[in-house]
Design an enzyme around this catalytic site. Structure first.
Site, mmCIF file in Angstrom:
data_model
loop_
_atom_site.group_PDB
_atom_site.id
_atom_site.type_symbol
_atom_site.label_atom_id
_atom_site.label_comp_id
_atom_site.label_asym_id
_atom_site.label_seq_id
_atom_site.Cartn_x
_atom_site.Cartn_y
_atom_site.Cartn_z
ATOM 1 C CB CYS A 61 -4.077 0.930 -6.962
ATOM 2 S SG CYS A 61 -3.538 -0.141 -5.612
ATOM 3 N NE ARG B 297 0.112 -4.114 -3.791
ATOM 4 C CZ ARG B 297 0.706 -5.093 -3.117
ATOM 5 N NH1 ARG B 297 1.708 -5.753 -3.685
ATOM 6 N NH2 ARG B 297 0.327 -5.399 -1.896
ATOM 7 N N GLY C 59 -8.571 1.125 -3.739
ATOM 8 C CA GLY C 59 -9.259 1.402 -2.487
ATOM 9 C C GLY C 59 -8.886 0.440 -1.382
ATOM 10 C CD GLU C 60 -6.443 -0.217 1.576
ATOM 11 O OE1 GLU C 60 -6.685 -1.396 1.950
ATOM 12 O OE2 GLU C 60 -5.352 0.154 1.112
ATOM 13 N N GLY D 145 -11.063 13.934 8.581
ATOM 14 C CA GLY D 145 -12.398 14.188 9.111
ATOM 15 C C GLY D 145 -13.447 14.489 8.066
#
Length: 614
Positions: free
Chosen positions: A2, A49, A75-76, A362
């Site tokens: 977000c 969001r 974030g997560e 990666g």
């Protein structure tokens, strides 16, 4: 994933353009936009969001908790389900299935120590009504950004600079110390932006802001300790890493929306693809191809790995890029970034947006596994310094530099022949030296350009590991992660990076000697050994192609030449036209100034658009 914006003040907040400032970063979260204003109008929190976990309205922010806290979060937290079980056993109850609510409950229980429990990428702000305090934290590696302005009576913060500028809270002025650093390295510092009054919260740090007395305290909560003697040969390194890596991939595949993988065909992205394909069948993969330039085209390797792992593969062909893409790049990025791979990065996320909302990549593999050629070069340099006295190295350096008056490949390493590696590390990347900076512009401010080699070798007595740490803390954080965050979020796509999980990073740095990653002739020794367990037998491990563009070839195109000359000669160009034209003329004669020309083009366009005061 977000974007957010917040203001706290000891007085009533009078910013009437808060809505438009929040709208400036709507691309970071197009699924919902909400604003919360405290009753006394001394705090405003806004949030855009991008719905990834719990797509219901329960996940909208600013989110409240137990009548005491408000949070805005970007974030997560990948291990939030595990933390939820721990907190439920402690008596906590939840209204949503989000990781956002887990952050709030964790903070209520453990305060600042809650950061030690989070595995993920994040920047968030929690307002505590009882303490009248603002707690702000940024993830360990710096995947998510956090900018702030500290003024008398006010504290403003956001996910992007452009929303802070929209508030008109400051007069945009150049931070000359950061400018000096940026002209050398191609990116800005980890604590200061190019704007005089806009700061960054460094990665792995948190801050507390006491609103009533305007007291701001910043603390570090995570760093790598390279002097730690934890390396143990009792463990099976391959088996241990395999267990950690598979756990990380499983955590990062958790999503309530479609998920894919960025697949270049290199070792890092192919490993992410391979392990992800064990978890999710027929996973989507994405690759950028340069069909007109085989040197930069890795599509054949990406296709090979896609076929081997049976993915649903998408290839984005970049054939004829119009020069005006640079205009778009300078609009997206809040600060100049000399990394030309911003172009393919942005283009690939444009394509991903049509198919996925979340992708794994990666990023970080080269920094933690020793993938760059300069890790070999520093070993060569160390041997030279051992057998050739400094006075002779200086003579060799001056002879080569005097003979080659223009930029040449390897010039940076020639400049480092007499560098004291016991105390300093080479500066990589490096774009302009102090003399060139004075030529570029601001001759009347030549005294501001006094860049010193800041890459002190003070973290570890192992040269390669110290160099890897420096790249990890600076180049990765302030170049690569800025590049990917801004490009992905501009397209409302969440990028996740398994190699940046802190437990995986700590395992590599604490359980492998530098020689197990890099020696005189090889790089990524450990990860190649691991990858051989999953890759096809005919995979070419020894090739190395960075994610870049054929800008040198593009400079031969009349469209690009005309575009660059037009911008150099523009009346809006504040830089030294003679210096820029000289770079172009030498390029036309066969010298390779492409990196410097790209950097100069970015500078011209960026300063023209942003209009900072000097």
């Amino acid at each position: 994933m977000c974007g957010f914006l917040g203001i706290t003040s000891s007085k009533i907040i009078k910013y009437k353009n808060f809505n438009s400032a929040l709208q400036k970063i709507s691309h970071r979260g197009p699924d919902n936009s909400s604003i919360w204003i405290k009753n006394d109008s001394k705090i405003i929190l806004g949030h855009n969001r991008l719905s990834i976990i719990d797509l219901s309205n329960h996940g909208n922010q600013p989110m409240s908790y137990v009548g005491r806290y408000k949070i805005i979060f970007n974030g997560e937290i990948y291990n939030f389900k595990e933390l939820r079980k721990i907190l439920e056993n402690c008596g906590y109850k939840f209204l949503s299935n989000t990781d956002t609510e887990i952050i709030l409950a964790s903070y209520d229980k453990w305060r600042e120590n809650s950061l030690q429990f989070f595995r993920g990428m994040f920047a968030f702000a929690i307002y505590d009504a009882k303490e009248n305090n603002l707690f702000i934290a940024r993830d360990r590696v710096g995947e998510k950004p956090l900018y702030y302005i500290k003024k008398s009576n006010e504290f403003l913060f956001s996910s992007e600079i452009k929303s802070l500028l929209e508030l008109n809270a400051i007069t945009p002025k150049v931070n000359f110390d950061t400018l000096d650093y940026m002209l050398t390295r191609g990116f800005t510092k980890n604590n200061n932006s190019l704007y005089e009054n806009i700061c960054k919260l460094p990665a792995g740090h948190f801050l507390n802001y006491k609103i009533s007395d305007e007291k701001l305290i910043i603390n570090k909560y995570w760093d790598l300790n390279l002097n730690s003697n934890t390396i143990s040969k009792k463990i099976n390194q391959i088996e241990e890493f395999d267990s950690i890596f598979k756990e990380v991939i499983s955590l990062q595949l958790n999503s309530d929306v479609k998920t894919g993988v960025l697949l270049s065909g290199g070792i890092d992205s192919s490993l992410v693809t391979g392990i992800a394909s064990l978890k999710n069948k027929n996973i989507k993969t994405f690759n950028v191809s340069f069909p007109n330039n085989s040197r930069y085209d890795e599509s054949i390797y990406a296709s090979q790995m896609s076929n081997f792992f049976k993915t649903d593969h998408y290839q984005i062909d970049i054939k004829n890029i119009e020069p005006t893409i640079i205009d778009e790049i300078t609009e997206i990025y809040d600060e100049p970034l000399f990394d030309s791979s911003t172009i393919p990065t942005f283009l690939i996320f444009q394509e991903i947006k049509k198919n996925c909302k979340v992708v794994l990549g990666g990023d970080g593999g080269d920094e933690i596994f020793g993938g760059y050629r300069h890790y070999n070069y520093i070993l060569y340099l160390k041997v030279l310094q051992k057998f050739i006295p400094e006075i002779f190295r200086k003579l060799i350096k001056n002879f080569i530099l005097n003979k080659n008056k223009y930029y040449f490949k390897g010039e940076n390493w020639v400049n480092n022949l007499d560098l004291n590696l016991n105390t300093n590390l080479p500066t990589i990347p490096k774009y302009f030296d102090n003399k060139e900076k004075i030529q570029i512009f601001l001759k009347n401010k030549k005294n501001i350009f006094n860049y010193k080699n800041v890459n002190k070798n003070d973290k570890n007595n192992n040269l390669v590991k110290s160099f890897m740490y420096e790249n990890f803390k600076n180049y990765l954080c302030d170049d690569l992660l800025v590049k990917t965050d801004m490009a992905s979020m501009k397209n409302s796509v969440e990028l996740r990076s398994p190699f940046l999980d802190h437990k995986l990073i700590e395992f590599i740095f604490y359980n492998l000697n530098a020689s197990e990653n890099v020696n005189f002739f090889n790089r990524k020794i450990f990860i190649k050994k691991y990858a051989s367990l999953y890759f096809p037998k005919n995979y070419k491990f020894n090739r190395k192609q960075g994610f870049s563009i054929p800008f040198k070839q593009w400079l031969k195109d009349s469209r690009w030449k005309e575009y660059i000359y037009d911008n150099i000669l523009s009346s809006k160009n504040i830089f030294n036209r003679e210096y820029a034209i000289d770079l172009m003329n030498k390029q036309n004669k066969g010298y390779d100034n492409s990196n410097k020309l790209y950097a100069l083009l970015i500078l011209i366009l960026w300063f023209n658009k942003k209009k900072l005061q000097f």
